[in-house]
Design an enzyme around this catalytic site. Sequence first.
Site, PDB file in Angstrom:
ATOM      1  N   HIS A  28       0.846  -1.198   0.000  1.00  0.00           N
ATOM      2  CA  HIS A  28       0.000   0.000   0.000  1.00  0.00           C
ATOM      3  C   HIS A  28       0.882   1.250   0.000  1.00  0.00           C
ATOM      4  O   HIS A  28       0.609   2.224  -0.701  1.00  0.00           O
ATOM      5  CB  HIS A  28      -0.877   0.052   1.260  1.00  0.00           C
ATOM      6  N   LYS A  52     -15.545  -6.420   4.945  1.00  0.00           N
ATOM      7  CA  LYS A  52     -14.612  -7.292   5.654  1.00  0.00           C
ATOM      8  C   LYS A  52     -14.743  -7.107   7.169  1.00  0.00           C
ATOM      9  O   LYS A  52     -14.968  -5.991   7.631  1.00  0.00           O
ATOM     10  CB  LYS A  52     -13.177  -6.937   5.275  1.00  0.00           C
ATOM     11  N   ARG A 103      -2.557  -5.430  -8.279  1.00  0.00           N
ATOM     12  CA  ARG A 103      -1.476  -6.380  -7.988  1.00  0.00           C
ATOM     13  C   ARG A 103      -1.345  -7.468  -9.037  1.00  0.00           C
ATOM     14  O   ARG A 103      -0.266  -7.880  -9.396  1.00  0.00           O
ATOM     15  CB  ARG A 103      -1.702  -7.035  -6.617  1.00  0.00           C
ATOM     16  N   SER A 141      -3.259  -7.885   3.085  1.00  0.00           N
ATOM     17  CA  SER A 141      -3.382  -7.707   4.534  1.00  0.00           C
ATOM     18  C   SER A 141      -3.814  -9.015   5.196  1.00  0.00           C
ATOM     19  O   SER A 141      -3.374  -9.327   6.309  1.00  0.00           O
ATOM     20  CB  SER A 141      -4.379  -6.590   4.841  1.00  0.00           C
TER      21      SER A 141
END
Length: 174
Positions: A28, A52, A103, A141
């Site tokens: 990030h 989430k 990504r 993460s």
Amino acid sequence: MWTLVRVALMTSKKAIYPGTFDPITIGHFDIVKRAANIFDHVIIGVAAESTKKTLFSVQERAEIIAEELKNSALQNVSVKLFGGLLIDFAAQESAFTIVRGLRAASDFEYEFQLSYINHKMNNKIETVLLPATENSHYISSTFVKEIVRLGGDISKFVSTDVEERLKKKFKINS
Ligand code: COA
């Protein structure tokens, strides 16, 4: 002079880099640094409402980022938390460019849909996708949290401060 200041403010390019950041990783942060080179000001928008289940509260996630920024040389980046829709936050901040990291090809479909839906809701909003570097394209993460929880080494994926925060959360001795 005031006119000049006003013109400068009106033409300065602000961008928002939104995310859940639970917690922020070096991947990030790489996007943050590169966005800060492109835009006059970058606001890291920490989403309060996420689908989430987060480990850190939104306040904690923003606090972690603020500490990371304090330890960096970045002068044109700030952090704010937001609730509700991203497009409303962007309009409120007069920042009509959204930056997202890409990504892998698997990110593309989601990012494409997100950028399209945001543009459809507010056609002033544009999304800029920055490809992740080869050092960070595999980081997430969730992986970082899993590795630390199981006693693995996460020093390549997060800063020392973030590592400490995670260990504290999982009650792991350093
Ligand atoms: N390096 C490392 N990891 C990266 C990364 C990078 N460059 N880019 C993304 N990731 C990872 C994150 O770690 C995260 O991993 P995780 O799923 O294991 O937690 C994942 O990729 C994506 O997370 P993030 O970039 O934080 O985005 P998000 O999908 O969690 O956040 C919001 C999406 C917050 C931008 C979006 O849900 C939103 O705008 N919410 C507000 C409500 C709204 O307006 N919704 C839009 C209309 S539906």
